[in-house]
Design an enzyme around this catalytic site. Structure first.
Site, PDB file in Angstrom:
ATOM      1  N   GLN A 195       4.341  16.144  22.653  1.00  0.00           N
ATOM      2  CA  GLN A 195       3.123  16.927  22.851  1.00  0.00           C
ATOM      3  C   GLN A 195       3.538  18.343  23.234  1.00  0.00           C
ATOM      4  O   GLN A 195       3.883  18.608  24.392  1.00  0.00           O
ATOM      5  CB  GLN A 195       2.261  16.287  23.931  1.00  0.00           C
ATOM      6  CG  GLN A 195       1.940  14.809  23.656  1.00  0.00           C
ATOM      7  CD  GLN A 195       0.977  14.616  22.500  1.00  0.00           C
ATOM      8  OE1 GLN A 195      -0.213  14.884  22.608  1.00  0.00           O
ATOM      9  NE2 GLN A 195       1.495  14.117  21.382  1.00  0.00           N
ATOM     10  N   ALA A 236      -8.780  14.364  26.590  1.00  0.00           N
ATOM     11  CA  ALA A 236      -7.574  14.065  25.820  1.00  0.00           C
ATOM     12  C   ALA A 236      -7.061  15.300  25.075  1.00  0.00           C
ATOM     13  O   ALA A 236      -7.663  16.374  25.105  1.00  0.00           O
ATOM     14  CB  ALA A 236      -7.858  12.930  24.840  1.00  0.00           C
ATOM     15  N   HIS A 237      -5.942  15.108  24.376  1.00  0.00           N
ATOM     16  CA  HIS A 237      -5.270  16.236  23.729  1.00  0.00           C
ATOM     17  C   HIS A 237      -6.119  16.856  22.621  1.00  0.00           C
ATOM     18  O   HIS A 237      -6.847  16.188  21.902  1.00  0.00           O
ATOM     19  CB  HIS A 237      -3.889  15.845  23.190  1.00  0.00           C
ATOM     20  CG  HIS A 237      -3.879  14.692  22.248  1.00  0.00           C
ATOM     21  ND1 HIS A 237      -2.724  14.110  21.830  1.00  0.00           N
ATOM     22  CD2 HIS A 237      -4.865  14.004  21.642  1.00  0.00           C
ATOM     23  CE1 HIS A 237      -2.987  13.122  21.003  1.00  0.00           C
ATOM     24  NE2 HIS A 237      -4.287  13.042  20.868  1.00  0.00           N
ATOM     25  N   ASN A 238      -6.005  18.191  22.548  1.00  0.00           N
ATOM     26  CA  ASN A 238      -6.631  19.000  21.497  1.00  0.00           C
ATOM     27  C   ASN A 238      -8.156  19.052  21.570  1.00  0.00           C
ATOM     28  O   ASN A 238      -8.808  19.499  20.628  1.00  0.00           O
ATOM     29  CB  ASN A 238      -6.190  18.549  20.105  1.00  0.00           C
ATOM     30  CG  ASN A 238      -4.700  18.686  19.913  1.00  0.00           C
ATOM     31  OD1 ASN A 238      -3.978  17.692  19.879  1.00  0.00           O
ATOM     32  ND2 ASN A 238      -4.217  19.910  19.815  1.00  0.00           N
TER      33      ASN A 238
END
Length: 344
Positions: A195, A236-238
């Site tokens: 990540q 969460a990511h993005n």
């Protein structure tokens, strides 16, 4: 302590009654006493208004004449006015510049910054003027924290993350941990995807206790200016969240979802990944959002509480809905070819 005319001079509004009344604090209608300023934001509390012992009251124009025996400040939004008065009576503590001897710091520290005991700050970190880093915080290498931002005790900021100006991050929050990114081999073994994005947080954002915001996989996770995040939220990511959006506690937002500006998301709502939610959407508490929302409005998807026996009975009916729908179609369209007959 402020006189009523001093409050109005600072915050606006129309003053009716004795301007010299001194106010020591703000309080609810029910709890207020002498020297207290209360507010009426909802007409269902009118009975409390009549009984209240407050020295003065903040009211809307349509309620200005309901209480004539004491002073009142008349304003279009009493609750907002109350919030601004409360800020005057409860300002944030003034930073105490300096680095505690039990802190470990490997970056330059402006003279106006406060760093508490047990904090650790790695090399390459940039701290703006007036930043407060609470006891036991960790700030990873290359992170940037804008002026006036306050980290409560035990906040963790991972490497390279960016936090804007005048933010508040409450205890236990984790900013920039790895997103949940894995590829799967045929054997079932998981392969971690590094990540390498960041978390980028705008100005005047507040982040609640134990909330977690994951760094992006390749691009950044972005929280817009003025967002307010409650406790124990998982982002969460993005994920990208537009400015002035407010999110209540225990909400979970899956990866790569985009949420617009000025949205409000109720507690324990869940939003699955790769969706788009437009500006000015309200999502009710407990709602599961499983598809994109393209029009502003209020969205709800939850069932009211009921007894277990009633729930079991209703769920049994739900399981038979598909068969029932097939029977209804057969009755409505008896010559439909889907029912085994030739439509001709």
């Amino acid at each position: 302590m402020f006189r009523l005319d001093e409050l109005v001079a600072r915050l606006g509004g129309a003053l009716v009654g004795d301007a010299g009344v001194e106010i020591r604090r703000v309080a609810t209608l029910e709890q207020a006493g002498e020297g207290d300023l209360a507010f009426l934001a909802n007409r269902k509390y009118l009975p409390q208004l009549q009984r209240s012992a407050a020295s003065a009251v903040i009211v809307a124009p349509d309620a200005a004449d309901l209480l004539v025996d004491r002073p009142r400040i008349v304003t279009p939004d009493p609750y907002l006015y109350f919030a601004r008065v409360a800020q005057l009576f409860s300002p944030l503590p003034v930073p105490q510049p300096g680095v505690h001897p039990h802190a470990v710091v490997a970056c330059a520290v402006p003279p106006t910054v406060e760093i508490g005991p047990g904090a650790s700050i790695e090399a390459g970190v940039e701290l703006g003027d007036g930043v407060v880093v609470g006891a036991g915080c960790h700030v990873g290498r290359g992170a940037r924290i804008g002026q006036g931002t306050r980290l409560a005790p035990r906040v963790t900021i991972y490497h390279d993350c960016v936090i804007g100006e005048n933010c508040i991050v409450h205890a236990g929050a984790v900013i920039g941990a790895d997103g949940f990114g894995f590829a799967r081999e045929k054997s079932g073994r998981w392969v971690k995807i590094p990540q390498v994005g960041r978390v980028v947080i705008g100005n005047e954002v507040e982040i609640g206790a134990n909330t977690t915001i994951d760094r992006g996989a390749l691009d950044d996770t972005v929280i817009g200016d003025g967002c307010k995040l409650d406790n124990q939220i998982q982002i969460a990511h993005n994920v990208r969240i537009g400015q002035y959006t407010a999110i209540a506690g225990c909400v979970g937002i899956a990866g790569s979802t985009q949420i617009g500006a000025r949205c409000m998301i109720g507690g324990q709502a869940g939003i699955i990944g790769h969706l788009s939610i437009c500006d000015d959407v309200v999502i009710s508490a407990g709602t599961l959002v499983s598809k994109s929302i393209t029009r502003p409005g209020v969205y709800t998807a939850s069932l009211p509480v009921q007894s277990h026996t009633e729930w079991v009975r209703n769920f049994a009916h739900l399981r038979r809905l598909d068969a029932l729908a097939t029977r209804v179609r057969a009755l409505e369209h008896p010559h439909d070819g889907r029912n085994g007959r030739n439509p001709d």
